[in-house]
Write a protein that holds these residues in place. Structure first.
Motif, PDB file in Angstrom:
ATOM      1  N   THR A   1       0.830  -1.200   0.000  1.00 19.62           N
ATOM      2  CA  THR A   1       0.000   0.000   0.000  1.00 19.62           C
ATOM      3  C   THR A   1       0.865   1.252   0.000  1.00 19.62           C
ATOM      4  N   LYS A   2       1.873   1.283   0.839  1.00 18.33           N
ATOM      5  CA  LYS A   2       2.771   2.446   0.875  1.00 18.33           C
ATOM      6  C   LYS A   2       3.506   2.598  -0.449  1.00 18.33           C
ATOM      7  N   ARG A   3       3.945   1.488  -1.019  1.00 21.35           N
ATOM      8  CA  ARG A   3       4.666   1.531  -2.299  1.00 21.35           C
ATOM      9  C   ARG A   3       3.738   2.008  -3.414  1.00 21.35           C
ATOM     10  N   PHE A   4       2.486   1.519  -3.398  1.00 20.46           N
ATOM     11  CA  PHE A   4       1.548   1.922  -4.446  1.00 20.46           C
ATOM     12  C   PHE A   4       1.305   3.421  -4.417  1.00 20.46           C
ATOM     13  N   PHE A   5       0.890   3.963  -3.253  1.00 27.78           N
ATOM     14  CA  PHE A   5       0.569   5.383  -3.174  1.00 27.78           C
ATOM     15  C   PHE A   5       1.817   6.260  -3.108  1.00 27.78           C
ATOM     16  N   GLY A   6       2.916   5.746  -2.600  1.00 24.42           N
ATOM     17  CA  GLY A   6       4.127   6.538  -2.473  1.00 24.42           C
ATOM     18  C   GLY A   6       4.981   6.577  -3.717  1.00 24.42           C
ATOM     19  N   LEU A   7       4.780   5.617  -4.630  1.00 23.50           N
ATOM     20  CA  LEU A   7       5.640   5.564  -5.813  1.00 23.50           C
ATOM     21  C   LEU A   7       4.869   5.218  -7.087  1.00 23.50           C
ATOM     22  N   GLU A   8       4.270   4.045  -7.121  1.00 24.96           N
ATOM     23  CA  GLU A   8       3.685   3.533  -8.359  1.00 24.96           C
ATOM     24  C   GLU A   8       2.573   4.421  -8.898  1.00 24.96           C
ATOM     25  N   HIS A   9       1.607   4.759  -8.061  1.00 27.82           N
ATOM     26  CA  HIS A   9       0.457   5.568  -8.469  1.00 27.82           C
ATOM     27  C   HIS A   9       0.916   6.922  -9.012  1.00 27.82           C
ATOM     28  N   VAL A  10       1.816   7.562  -8.302  1.00 30.10           N
ATOM     29  CA  VAL A  10       2.274   8.901  -8.671  1.00 30.10           C
ATOM     30  C   VAL A  10       3.030   8.873  -9.994  1.00 30.10           C
ATOM     31  N   VAL A  11       3.981   7.972 -10.120  1.00 33.34           N
ATOM     32  CA  VAL A  11       4.829   7.928 -11.313  1.00 33.34           C
ATOM     33  C   VAL A  11       4.013   7.581 -12.556  1.00 33.34           C
ATOM     34  N   VAL A  12       3.163   6.577 -12.459  1.00 35.91           N
ATOM     35  CA  VAL A  12       2.401   6.155 -13.636  1.00 35.91           C
ATOM     36  C   VAL A  12       1.347   7.194 -14.020  1.00 35.91           C
ATOM     37  N   MET A  13       0.729   7.838 -13.049  1.00 34.97           N
ATOM     38  CA  MET A  13      -0.264   8.858 -13.385  1.00 34.97           C
ATOM     39  C   MET A  13       0.384  10.088 -14.031  1.00 34.97           C
ATOM     40  N   ILE A  14       1.552  10.476 -13.569  1.00 34.27           N
ATOM     41  CA  ILE A  14       2.269  11.577 -14.225  1.00 34.27           C
ATOM     42  C   ILE A  14       2.646  11.166 -15.642  1.00 34.27           C
ATOM     43  N   LEU A  15       3.091   9.931 -15.806  1.00 36.85           N
ATOM     44  CA  LEU A  15       3.413   9.419 -17.144  1.00 36.85           C
ATOM     45  C   LEU A  15       2.171   9.434 -18.041  1.00 36.85           C
ATOM     46  N   ALA A  16       1.021   9.045 -17.517  1.00 35.67           N
ATOM     47  CA  ALA A  16      -0.226   9.060 -18.289  1.00 35.67           C
ATOM     48  C   ALA A  16      -0.584  10.481 -18.722  1.00 35.67           C
TER      49      ALA A  16
ATOM     50  N   ALA B   1      -4.568  10.201 -32.164  1.00 35.15           N
ATOM     51  CA  ALA B   1      -5.346  10.467 -30.950  1.00 35.15           C
ATOM     52  C   ALA B   1      -5.735   9.157 -30.277  1.00 35.15           C
ATOM     53  N   LEU B   2      -6.170   8.184 -31.067  1.00 32.22           N
ATOM     54  CA  LEU B   2      -6.527   6.876 -30.518  1.00 32.22           C
ATOM     55  C   LEU B   2      -5.335   6.231 -29.824  1.00 32.22           C
ATOM     56  N   THR B   3      -4.188   6.299 -30.445  1.00 30.25           N
ATOM     57  CA  THR B   3      -2.986   5.687 -29.873  1.00 30.25           C
ATOM     58  C   THR B   3      -2.593   6.354 -28.556  1.00 30.25           C
ATOM     59  N   TYR B   4      -2.399   7.651 -28.577  1.00 33.44           N
ATOM     60  CA  TYR B   4      -1.914   8.351 -27.385  1.00 33.44           C
ATOM     61  C   TYR B   4      -2.955   8.376 -26.266  1.00 33.44           C
ATOM     62  N   PHE B   5      -4.186   8.727 -26.603  1.00 37.86           N
ATOM     63  CA  PHE B   5      -5.221   8.790 -25.576  1.00 37.86           C
ATOM     64  C   PHE B   5      -5.565   7.397 -25.057  1.00 37.86           C
ATOM     65  N   GLY B   6      -5.489   6.406 -25.936  1.00 40.72           N
ATOM     66  CA  GLY B   6      -5.729   5.022 -25.505  1.00 40.72           C
ATOM     67  C   GLY B   6      -4.683   4.546 -24.514  1.00 40.72           C
ATOM     68  N   ILE B   7      -3.418   4.830 -24.797  1.00 40.88           N
ATOM     69  CA  ILE B   7      -2.339   4.443 -23.873  1.00 40.88           C
ATOM     70  C   ILE B   7      -2.510   5.165 -22.538  1.00 40.88           C
ATOM     71  N   ALA B   8      -2.785   6.466 -22.596  1.00 41.51           N
ATOM     72  CA  ALA B   8      -2.967   7.234 -21.357  1.00 41.51           C
ATOM     73  C   ALA B   8      -4.145   6.697 -20.550  1.00 41.51           C
ATOM     74  N   LEU B   9      -5.236   6.373 -21.222  1.00 45.08           N
ATOM     75  CA  LEU B   9      -6.415   5.864 -20.524  1.00 45.08           C
ATOM     76  C   LEU B   9      -6.151   4.501 -19.891  1.00 45.08           C
ATOM     77  N   VAL B  10      -5.433   3.642 -20.581  1.00 42.83           N
ATOM     78  CA  VAL B  10      -5.093   2.331 -20.013  1.00 42.83           C
ATOM     79  C   VAL B  10      -4.221   2.508 -18.772  1.00 42.83           C
ATOM     80  N   LEU B  11      -3.253   3.402 -18.828  1.00 42.77           N
ATOM     81  CA  LEU B  11      -2.407   3.657 -17.653  1.00 42.77           C
ATOM     82  C   LEU B  11      -3.240   4.159 -16.478  1.00 42.77           C
ATOM     83  N   VAL B  12      -4.182   5.039 -16.752  1.00 44.35           N
ATOM     84  CA  VAL B  12      -5.064   5.552 -15.699  1.00 44.35           C
ATOM     85  C   VAL B  12      -5.894   4.420 -15.107  1.00 44.35           C
ATOM     86  N   LEU B  13      -6.482   3.609 -15.967  1.00 43.85           N
ATOM     87  CA  LEU B  13      -7.325   2.514 -15.485  1.00 43.85           C
ATOM     88  C   LEU B  13      -6.539   1.520 -14.635  1.00 43.85           C
TER      89      LEU B  13
END
Length: 152
Positions: free
Chosen positions: A84-99, A123-135
């Protein structure tokens, strides 16, 4: 203040998802039907990217100042061993900024493209990748810590 910002961050994710789904759908339909790139297509991409950056700003406010799961959690010994700490402290932040970066790059690339079909495909490619990362990184509880879908 923490609860208010968390509430806003939690509820505004639905705008990211809604505009992301609409932007991806419009890009797919526009690409497959070879239709012109309309101002509504541009608006959905802009809304998706804009709400992504709003979420990043709110999230960074939580991460650096208010949340017990952000930078404060990462300062503790063994934080990387706690999922949980790793997810919110690192993974969530880094991947959402990347998205958000992927969505913004997509907006820039689409604007610079002249052919309508190619605009939709990019648009499909970039927005699709960003949306998958968010999901993947929303805390649904499937492969990351569960959080309520609607906070009150």
């Amino acid at each position: 203040m923490y609860q208010s910002l968390l509430l806003i961050h939690s509820w505004s994710r639905w705008f990211v998802l809604i505009f992301g789904l609409i932007a991806v759908y419009r890009a797919y339909v526009g690409w497959t039907a070879r239709r012109p790139f309309l101002s509504a297509d541009n608006g959905m991409g802009a809304s998706f990217s804009g709400f992504m950056w709003l979420q990043v700003l709110i999230g960074l406010g939580l991460y650096f100042g208010l949340s017990p799961w952000g930078l404060n959690a990462m300062k503790q010994a063994g934080a990387m061993k706690d999922p949980t700490k790793r997810f919110f402290g690192l993974e969530h932040v880094v991947v959402m900024i990347l998205a958000a970066i992927v969505a913004q790059v997509g907006r820039i690339v689409v604007k610079k493209t002249s052919d309508a079909t190619l605009k939709h495909r990019k648009a499909l490619t970039y927005f699709g990748i960003a949306l998958v990362l968010v999901l993947i990184m929303i805390p649904w509880g499937i492969w990351n810590p569960y959080r309520p879908l609607f906070r009150f």
